[in-house]
Design a protein around this motif. Structure first.
Motif, short mmCIF file in Angstrom:
data_model
loop_
_atom_site.label_atom_id
_atom_site.label_comp_id
_atom_site.label_asym_id
_atom_site.label_seq_id
_atom_site.Cartn_x
_atom_site.Cartn_y
_atom_site.Cartn_z
N ASP A 26 -81.76 -4.39 -2.17
CA ASP A 26 -82.86 -3.72 -2.87
C ASP A 26 -82.40 -3.27 -4.25
O ASP A 26 -81.28 -3.56 -4.68
N GLY A 27 -83.26 -2.56 -4.96
CA GLY A 27 -82.95 -2.14 -6.32
C GLY A 27 -81.79 -1.18 -6.41
O GLY A 27 -81.19 -1.02 -7.49
N ASN A 28 -81.43 -0.53 -5.31
CA ASN A 28 -80.30 0.41 -5.31
C ASN A 28 -79.00 -0.25 -4.87
O ASN A 28 -77.98 0.43 -4.72
N GLY A 29 -79.05 -1.57 -4.65
CA GLY A 29 -77.85 -2.28 -4.24
C GLY A 29 -77.58 -2.23 -2.75
O GLY A 29 -76.53 -2.70 -2.29
N ARG A 30 -78.53 -1.70 -1.97
CA ARG A 30 -78.36 -1.61 -0.52
C ARG A 30 -78.69 -2.96 0.11
O ARG A 30 -79.78 -3.50 -0.09
N ALA A 31 -77.74 -3.53 0.88
CA ALA A 31 -77.96 -4.83 1.50
C ALA A 31 -79.08 -4.76 2.53
O ALA A 31 -79.09 -3.89 3.40
N LEU A 32 -80.04 -5.67 2.41
CA LEU A 32 -81.17 -5.72 3.34
C LEU A 32 -81.02 -6.85 4.35
O LEU A 32 -81.43 -6.71 5.51
N ARG A 33 -80.45 -7.93 3.90
CA ARG A 33 -80.32 -9.10 4.76
C ARG A 33 -79.10 -9.91 4.30
O ARG A 33 -78.86 -10.05 3.11
N GLN A 34 -78.35 -10.43 5.25
CA GLN A 34 -77.18 -11.25 4.93
C GLN A 34 -77.19 -12.46 5.86
O GLN A 34 -77.46 -12.34 7.06
N GLN A 35 -76.93 -13.62 5.28
CA GLN A 35 -76.99 -14.85 6.06
C GLN A 35 -75.88 -15.80 5.61
O GLN A 35 -75.66 -15.97 4.41
N VAL A 36 -75.19 -16.41 6.55
CA VAL A 36 -74.17 -17.43 6.25
C VAL A 36 -74.83 -18.78 6.48
O VAL A 36 -75.36 -19.06 7.57
N VAL A 37 -74.80 -19.63 5.45
CA VAL A 37 -75.47 -20.92 5.50
C VAL A 37 -74.44 -22.02 5.33
O VAL A 37 -73.63 -21.99 4.39
#
Length: 219
Positions: A127-138
């Motif tokens: 998000d705009g504050n740098g907080r990770a919302l989603r992480q995915q390894v592709v």
């Protein structure tokens, strides 16, 4: 989805202000020269060389005003042409270089290169504050591919459309970090002429026209 094309007047206003100041200097110069000629002593008139130099300066200032006005017209015409040329892009899907991914109608897309020294891509949406919302390894394939984000965070909550920070880290066979270029994709919804050039709106993402890398077929 409806699109828009607009233009700002920041560049024109700046140029007009500059021309106004230059014209003011020109008028002041003309007044001083006229006053000097009116009040010169008949027994000691203005030196011919001085007179020539001042007339040359007079012509130079006049020419500069004319050049500035013509340049302003050329810039305005060029900006109008760019804006008109961008009109067919509205409604088209494009691939652009950006550090944000546009979430449009609950869908976002990150474009990834073919596997090389990097075998996997670790994509992080924040998000705009740098907080990770989603992480995915592709896993990367033999050809360039895209990872589609369904607009949900790690808890499954559906997020509102907008522009979200995105970062991509390549991972080698042993998990080591490898630099990995990426782009994002989305549908152009508008165009705007700004002081620093033409800007495209891809949903909530504003990106310079020079960042467009290619047009994409409709999804």
């Amino acid at each position: 989805m409806s699109g828009s094309i607009s233009a700002t007047t920041a560049t024109a206003s700046g140029a007009a202000a500059s021309n106004t100041r230059l014209a003011g200097d020109f008028n002041t110069f003309l007044t001083l020269l006229t006053t000097q000629l009116q009040n010169q002593s008949p027994t000691d008139p203005l030196d011919a060389n001085q007179m020539t130099n001042q007339l040359v300066q007079f012509a130079s200032v006049e020419q500069q005003i004319s050049m500035n006005q013509n340049l302003e017209r050329l810039i305005s015409l060029q900006q109008a042409a760019q804006l008109t040329a961008s009109a067919p892009l509205v409604g088209q899907r494009v691939e652009v270089e950006a550090d944000q991914v546009p979430l449009q109608n609950g869908r976002g897309e990150v474009r990834l290169p073919a596997a090389g020294s990097a075998r996997f891509a670790e994509v992080t949406i924040s998000d705009g504050n740098g907080r990770a919302l989603r992480q995915q390894v592709v896993a990367l394939g033999t050809a360039a591919s895209g990872w589609t984000w369904d607009g949900r965070d790690a808890t499954g909550r559906t997020l509102t459309d907008g522009a979200y920070r995105v970062s991509v880290t390549g991972r080698g066979t042993n998990g080591e970090a490898v630099s990995l270029p990426f782009t994002v994709a989305g549908t152009v919804t508008g165009a705007e002429q700004r002081s620093n050039g033409l800007s495209l709106s891809v949903g909530s993402l504003a990106v310079g026209f020079d960042k467009v890398r290619r047009l994409l077929p409709d999804a």
